[in-house]
Design a protein around this motif. Sequence first.
Motif, PDB file in Angstrom:
ATOM      1  N   LEU A 164      -2.285  -7.075  11.039  1.00  0.00           N
ATOM      2  CA  LEU A 164      -2.165  -5.188   9.846  1.00  0.00           C
ATOM      3  C   LEU A 164      -1.628  -4.895   8.818  1.00  0.00           C
ATOM      4  CD1 LEU A 164       0.140  -2.766  10.478  1.00  0.00           C
ATOM      5  CD2 LEU A 164       2.487  -3.760  10.439  1.00  0.00           C
ATOM      6  N   TYR A 165      -1.968  -6.134   8.317  1.00  0.00           N
ATOM      7  CA  TYR A 165      -2.115  -6.126   6.949  1.00  0.00           C
ATOM      8  C   TYR A 165      -4.007  -4.947   6.606  1.00  0.00           C
ATOM      9  CZ  TYR A 165      -3.377  -6.656   1.647  1.00  0.00           C
ATOM     10  OH  TYR A 165      -4.538  -7.380   0.199  1.00  0.00           O
ATOM     11  N   ALA A 166      -4.765  -5.943   7.438  1.00  0.00           N
ATOM     12  CA  ALA A 166      -5.857  -5.637   7.380  1.00  0.00           C
ATOM     13  C   ALA A 166      -5.942  -4.307   7.846  1.00  0.00           C
ATOM     14  CB  ALA A 166      -6.938  -6.173   8.057  1.00  0.00           C
ATOM     15  N   ARG A 167      -5.548  -3.758   8.624  1.00  0.00           N
ATOM     16  CA  ARG A 167      -5.492  -1.890   9.541  1.00  0.00           C
ATOM     17  C   ARG A 167      -5.362  -0.940   8.470  1.00  0.00           C
ATOM     18  NH1 ARG A 167      -2.934   0.008  13.456  1.00  0.00           N
ATOM     19  NH2 ARG A 167      -1.236  -2.295  13.845  1.00  0.00           N
ATOM     20  N   ILE A 168      -4.511  -2.152   7.681  1.00  0.00           N
ATOM     21  CA  ILE A 168      -3.837  -0.714   6.501  1.00  0.00           C
ATOM     22  C   ILE A 168      -4.731  -0.726   5.134  1.00  0.00           C
ATOM     23  CG2 ILE A 168      -2.023  -0.356   4.924  1.00  0.00           C
ATOM     24  CD1 ILE A 168       0.104  -1.513   6.885  1.00  0.00           C
ATOM     25  N   ARG A 169      -5.225  -1.632   4.660  1.00  0.00           N
ATOM     26  CA  ARG A 169      -6.012  -1.624   3.214  1.00  0.00           C
ATOM     27  C   ARG A 169      -7.064  -1.303   4.255  1.00  0.00           C
ATOM     28  NH1 ARG A 169      -9.189  -6.899   1.486  1.00  0.00           N
ATOM     29  NH2 ARG A 169     -10.357  -5.342  -0.387  1.00  0.00           N
ATOM     30  N   ASN A 170      -7.908  -1.535   5.750  1.00  0.00           N
ATOM     31  CA  ASN A 170      -9.338  -1.033   5.772  1.00  0.00           C
ATOM     32  C   ASN A 170      -9.003   0.521   5.845  1.00  0.00           C
ATOM     33  OD1 ASN A 170     -10.494  -3.112   6.175  1.00  0.00           O
ATOM     34  ND2 ASN A 170     -10.353  -3.469   7.920  1.00  0.00           N
ATOM     35  N   SER A 171      -7.745   1.373   6.616  1.00  0.00           N
ATOM     36  CA  SER A 171      -7.714   2.507   6.314  1.00  0.00           C
ATOM     37  C   SER A 171      -7.268   3.377   4.875  1.00  0.00           C
ATOM     38  CB  SER A 171      -6.280   3.012   7.612  1.00  0.00           C
ATOM     39  OG  SER A 171      -5.871   4.204   7.300  1.00  0.00           O
ATOM     40  N   PHE A 172      -6.740   2.478   3.905  1.00  0.00           N
ATOM     41  CA  PHE A 172      -6.252   2.895   2.749  1.00  0.00           C
ATOM     42  C   PHE A 172      -7.541   3.194   1.982  1.00  0.00           C
ATOM     43  CE2 PHE A 172      -5.789   2.136  -1.476  1.00  0.00           C
ATOM     44  CZ  PHE A 172      -4.602   3.102  -1.891  1.00  0.00           C
ATOM     45  N   ASP A 173      -8.354   1.890   2.577  1.00  0.00           N
ATOM     46  CA  ASP A 173      -9.395   2.380   1.560  1.00  0.00           C
ATOM     47  C   ASP A 173     -10.811   3.172   1.779  1.00  0.00           C
ATOM     48  OD1 ASP A 173      -8.591   0.105  -0.380  1.00  0.00           O
ATOM     49  OD2 ASP A 173     -10.410  -1.359   1.082  1.00  0.00           O
ATOM     50  N   TYR A 186      -1.546   9.666   2.914  1.00  0.00           N
ATOM     51  CA  TYR A 186      -0.010   9.550   3.601  1.00  0.00           C
ATOM     52  C   TYR A 186      -0.283  11.028   5.000  1.00  0.00           C
ATOM     53  CZ  TYR A 186       4.562   8.324   4.743  1.00  0.00           C
ATOM     54  OH  TYR A 186       5.493   8.032   5.016  1.00  0.00           O
ATOM     55  N   TYR A 187      -0.478  11.460   4.539  1.00  0.00           N
ATOM     56  CA  TYR A 187      -1.188  12.791   5.229  1.00  0.00           C
ATOM     57  C   TYR A 187      -1.764  13.595   6.420  1.00  0.00           C
ATOM     58  CZ  TYR A 187       4.040  13.260   2.557  1.00  0.00           C
ATOM     59  OH  TYR A 187       5.154  12.836   1.491  1.00  0.00           O
ATOM     60  N   HIS A 188      -2.863  12.685   5.628  1.00  0.00           N
ATOM     61  CA  HIS A 188      -3.673  13.117   6.579  1.00  0.00           C
ATOM     62  C   HIS A 188      -4.764  12.330   7.402  1.00  0.00           C
ATOM     63  CE1 HIS A 188      -2.633  17.203   6.425  1.00  0.00           C
ATOM     64  NE2 HIS A 188      -2.834  17.605   4.665  1.00  0.00           N
ATOM     65  N   GLY A 189      -4.794  10.889   6.756  1.00  0.00           N
ATOM     66  CA  GLY A 189      -6.020   9.530   6.914  1.00  0.00           C
ATOM     67  C   GLY A 189      -4.724   8.593   7.297  1.00  0.00           C
ATOM     68  N   GLY A 190      -3.890   9.107   8.174  1.00  0.00           N
ATOM     69  CA  GLY A 190      -3.297   7.549   9.273  1.00  0.00           C
ATOM     70  C   GLY A 190      -2.432   6.902   7.979  1.00  0.00           C
ATOM     71  N   GLY A 191      -1.572   7.287   7.161  1.00  0.00           N
ATOM     72  CA  GLY A 191      -1.025   5.619   6.424  1.00  0.00           C
ATOM     73  C   GLY A 191       0.264   6.566   6.893  1.00  0.00           C
ATOM     74  N   PHE A 230       0.912  -1.052  -0.174  1.00  0.00           N
ATOM     75  CA  PHE A 230       0.432  -0.065  -0.498  1.00  0.00           C
ATOM     76  C   PHE A 230       1.263   1.292   0.433  1.00  0.00           C
ATOM     77  CE2 PHE A 230      -2.966  -3.445   1.295  1.00  0.00           C
ATOM     78  CZ  PHE A 230      -4.057  -2.929   1.011  1.00  0.00           C
ATOM     79  N   PHE A 231       1.917   0.948   0.821  1.00  0.00           N
ATOM     80  CA  PHE A 231       3.227   2.437   0.213  1.00  0.00           C
ATOM     81  C   PHE A 231       3.824   2.528  -0.572  1.00  0.00           C
ATOM     82  CE2 PHE A 231       1.714   0.752   4.486  1.00  0.00           C
ATOM     83  CZ  PHE A 231       1.709   2.299   5.290  1.00  0.00           C
ATOM     84  N   THR A 232       2.933   2.073  -2.117  1.00  0.00           N
ATOM     85  CA  THR A 232       3.882   2.005  -3.304  1.00  0.00           C
ATOM     86  C   THR A 232       2.083   2.730  -4.505  1.00  0.00           C
ATOM     87  OG1 THR A 232       6.092   0.795  -3.335  1.00  0.00           O
ATOM     88  CG2 THR A 232       4.724   1.537  -5.493  1.00  0.00           C
ATOM     89  N   ALA A 233       2.005   1.074  -4.219  1.00  0.00           N
ATOM     90  CA  ALA A 233       0.604   1.484  -5.077  1.00  0.00           C
ATOM     91  C   ALA A 233      -0.061  -0.232  -5.168  1.00  0.00           C
ATOM     92  CB  ALA A 233       0.822   1.060  -6.113  1.00  0.00           C
ATOM     93  N   VAL A 234      -1.417  -0.312  -5.091  1.00  0.00           N
ATOM     94  CA  VAL A 234      -2.292  -1.947  -4.909  1.00  0.00           C
ATOM     95  C   VAL A 234      -3.557  -1.247  -6.514  1.00  0.00           C
ATOM     96  CG1 VAL A 234      -2.578  -2.172  -2.513  1.00  0.00           C
ATOM     97  CG2 VAL A 234      -3.644  -0.684  -3.191  1.00  0.00           C
ATOM     98  N   PRO A 235      -3.732  -2.720  -6.225  1.00  0.00           N
ATOM     99  CA  PRO A 235      -4.673  -2.344  -8.202  1.00  0.00           C
ATOM    100  C   PRO A 235      -6.137  -2.049  -7.517  1.00  0.00           C
ATOM    101  CG  PRO A 235      -4.092  -4.393  -7.126  1.00  0.00           C
ATOM    102  CD  PRO A 235      -3.124  -3.930  -6.450  1.00  0.00           C
ATOM    103  N   PHE A 236      -6.295  -0.998  -8.613  1.00  0.00           N
ATOM    104  CA  PHE A 236      -7.836  -0.175  -8.436  1.00  0.00           C
ATOM    105  C   PHE A 236      -7.817   0.930  -7.371  1.00  0.00           C
ATOM    106  CE2 PHE A 236      -8.622  -3.829 -11.398  1.00  0.00           C
ATOM    107  CZ  PHE A 236      -9.498  -2.886 -12.377  1.00  0.00           C
ATOM    108  N   GLY A 282      -2.285   8.966  -7.404  1.00  0.00           N
ATOM    109  CA  GLY A 282      -1.009   9.781  -6.635  1.00  0.00           C
ATOM    110  C   GLY A 282      -1.385  10.633  -5.090  1.00  0.00           C
ATOM    111  N   GLN A 283      -2.242  11.502  -5.693  1.00  0.00           N
ATOM    112  CA  GLN A 283      -3.414  12.373  -4.628  1.00  0.00           C
ATOM    113  C   GLN A 283      -3.675  11.956  -3.693  1.00  0.00           C
ATOM    114  OE1 GLN A 283      -2.496  16.608  -4.911  1.00  0.00           O
ATOM    115  NE2 GLN A 283      -3.562  15.830  -2.947  1.00  0.00           N
ATOM    116  N   GLU A 284      -4.874  10.850  -3.988  1.00  0.00           N
ATOM    117  CA  GLU A 284      -5.661   9.851  -2.524  1.00  0.00           C
ATOM    118  C   GLU A 284      -4.214   9.450  -2.424  1.00  0.00           C
ATOM    119  OE1 GLU A 284      -9.122   9.597  -5.959  1.00  0.00           O
ATOM    120  OE2 GLU A 284      -7.525   8.148  -5.944  1.00  0.00           O
ATOM    121  N   LEU A 285      -3.308   8.951  -2.790  1.00  0.00           N
ATOM    122  CA  LEU A 285      -2.580   8.129  -1.626  1.00  0.00           C
ATOM    123  C   LEU A 285      -2.378   9.358  -0.294  1.00  0.00           C
ATOM    124  CD1 LEU A 285      -0.179   5.721  -0.707  1.00  0.00           C
ATOM    125  CD2 LEU A 285       1.049   6.484  -2.843  1.00  0.00           C
ATOM    126  N   ALA A 286      -1.835  10.305  -1.360  1.00  0.00           N
ATOM    127  CA  ALA A 286      -0.611  11.330  -1.044  1.00  0.00           C
ATOM    128  C   ALA A 286      -2.318  11.846   0.803  1.00  0.00           C
ATOM    129  CB  ALA A 286      -0.705  12.483  -0.900  1.00  0.00           C
TER     130      ALA A 286
END
Length: 360
Positions: free
Chosen positions: A325-334, A127-132, A110-116, A120-124
């Motif tokens: 930890l993977y599940a927490r990262i994915r749920n936060s990202f989504d 990362y910077y404002h959503g706990g990433g 998730f700290f590079t990219a995942v399919p669908f 770039g802006q959504e990742l930022a």
Amino acid sequence: MDRRSFLRNSALGGTAAAATTLAAPAYAQGNRTLVMVTSVPDGFAVFDDAAVYLADLITTMTDGQITVDKRPAGALVGAFEVFDAVSSGQADMYHSADYYFGGQHPGYYFFTAVPFGGTGQELANWYYHGGGQALHDELGQIFGLKSFLAGNTGLQPGGWFNREINSAEDLQGLRFRMPGLGGRALGLTGASVQNVPGGEIYQALSSGSIEGAEWIGPFADERLGLQEVCDFYYTSGFHEPGSALSTAMNRDVFDSLTPAQQKIFEAAAAATHQWSLSQSYANNAAALERLVSGGTQVKQFPDDVWDAFGAASQEALDADMGDELYARIRNSFDASVASTSAWTSISDDVYRQQRDRIIG
């Protein structure tokens, strides 16, 4: 004994081991040089450009107190060995794409990219404002690393092919270079996926060991010369909608820095992320024009191929949900991407549609 101590004491020779155990005050005094290993050769557009920009920023912002000695892939360690080199203390820091290290922990995808996944802006935003960033740090602590985003390629095309992809059936047995979760998903469609380092893609295509490959985008792909070995370029892909690059410092080395130097490292990484993302978007259109003028045929995948990508991507993303930890990262990202999309779909997206309609 924790993992950092084990790696430091067992994986290193005497010189490297001694370097990682110097007292913090000795590190913090005077000028010093940090060895940064990277995953691409010197001169690679976007990827190496970001590493150079980061290294120069750190040196300039510290008034020369810290000099970064950048070592390209193969100079000290191989392209995919930089993570272990820094975790163990063989090198001080790396610049790479963290999805190369999904085998260490799947959360790194998730700290590079995942399919669908996110642009770039959504990742930022995440990362910077959503706990990433906090999750990146939590992940890094497991391996004795202090990690930050430090570059972004933007959306990556579907890639280069030596033949057209007219249906999902054409993916069966296709020998294709694609790393990360995107590569896992592509494999689930029936393709034969290989994770070839960036510096070896051209040769692999030339030799016929692979039939296609994705890299970064027109600007970077042109410099790599992929148009010389493939005719068909699919300009929209599913696998990396906004691919971040990362830097990580050995945590003992990071802890030895002064608080000001630590903040400089963090700020330089964030500045590199934005600079790199803008570099890609500023150069891709002109590069694509040159590629087309030279004979490259631009294509888009048909809907049934996109459908196959979608089903496979969901399966690939779900495979590691048993890891807490993977599940927490994915749920936060989504959750972050969904929130961003809820706004941009009725603001930015509508504006661009109307701008294109009115101005063209």
